[in-house]
Design an enzyme around this catalytic site. Structure first.
Site, PDB file in Angstrom:
ATOM      1  N   GLU A  40       0.922  -1.308   0.030  1.00  0.00           N
ATOM      2  CA  GLU A  40      -0.037   0.056  -0.285  1.00  0.00           C
ATOM      3  C   GLU A  40       0.989   1.196  -0.007  1.00  0.00           C
ATOM      4  OE1 GLU A  40      -2.723   2.632   2.938  1.00  0.00           O
ATOM      5  OE2 GLU A  40      -2.626   0.382   3.291  1.00  0.00           O
ATOM      6  N   ARG A  44       0.383  10.262   0.494  1.00  0.00           N
ATOM      7  CA  ARG A  44       0.702  11.423   1.361  1.00  0.00           C
ATOM      8  C   ARG A  44       1.741  12.252   0.793  1.00  0.00           C
ATOM      9  NH1 ARG A  44       0.318   8.411   7.357  1.00  0.00           N
ATOM     10  NH2 ARG A  44      -1.560   7.041   7.053  1.00  0.00           N
ATOM     11  N   LYS A 127     -10.520  -1.925   6.698  1.00  0.00           N
ATOM     12  CA  LYS A 127      -9.434  -1.627   7.442  1.00  0.00           C
ATOM     13  C   LYS A 127      -9.950  -1.199   8.873  1.00  0.00           C
ATOM     14  CE  LYS A 127      -6.969   2.314   6.709  1.00  0.00           C
ATOM     15  NZ  LYS A 127      -5.767   3.354   6.211  1.00  0.00           N
TER      16      LYS A 127
END
Length: 202
Positions: A40, A44, A127
């Protein structure tokens, strides 16, 4: 590969915040060789989309985009070749957009309302985020009780020494780990961490 298959591919999904330039293909190859094929890459940093483009070309790598907050970022992630999408929370607009795209989706949930919203959209893989700050293992145990068919990937605050405790929960298929890549690390060091994580029991 659907989201259930992605979550079952390895005990840990590396959650990568990429802050410095490196050979992204070589990084992906290091993880795949160590037994952690699912990666993943969080959106950001400015490096994320190019990293996804290079990493997803590596044989055996399953590369997704994390920190997807809206439809614009979803479109960017898909254009870069993301094979799955992870978001820190779940909104109806983003959830419907990801589902319509057909890509595997792992939305963040932290409470029963989040999970029920996801179930209404036809989702049952989530998640649990932020895992430690949202009450830790005790909270996830309590949440799992009324949602027997739901499975989770706890992420947020999990460490190599606490990951086995999370993986022991019946509702947990894998955990997300942020401890793999730190500025200045060599691929050898990253590979050692990855091999240790790949060997964790579920």
């Amino acid at each position: 590969m659907n989201i259930d298959g992605i979550m079952r591919a390895a005990p840990v999904i590396p959650v990568l915040v990429l802050e410095e330039e490196m050979d992204w293909a070589a990084l992906a190859e290091t993880f795949v060789a160590a037994g952690l094929p699912v990666l993943e890459v969080t959106l950001r940093t400015p490096l994320a989309l190019e990293a996804i483009r290079q990493m997803e070309r590596v044989d055996g790598a399953v590369v997704g985009a994390g920190t997807v907050l809206n439809e614009r970022r979803l479109d960017e992630a898909l254009a870069a070749g993301s094979q799955f999408i992870v978001s820190p929370g779940l909104t109806e607009a983003l959830g419907k957009a990801v589902i319509q795209s057909g890509v595997a989706y792992l939305p963040g949930t932290a409470n029963a309302g989040d999970i029920m919203r996801g179930l209404d959209l036809g989702l049952d893989r989530f998640k649990f985020f932020p895992a430690e700050a949202s009450g830790g293992i005790a909270a996830l145990k309590a949440l799992s009780a009324p949602f027997a068919n739901v499975r989770f990937c706890p992420t947020g605050g999990i460490r190599p020494d606490t990951a086995p405790d999370w993986l022991a929960l019946p509702s947990v298929l894998c955990v997300g780990g942020t401890w793999f890549v730190k500025p200045g690390d060599s691929l050898d060091v990253i590979g050692e961490r990855a091999r240790a994580a790949a060997g964790l029991a579920r």
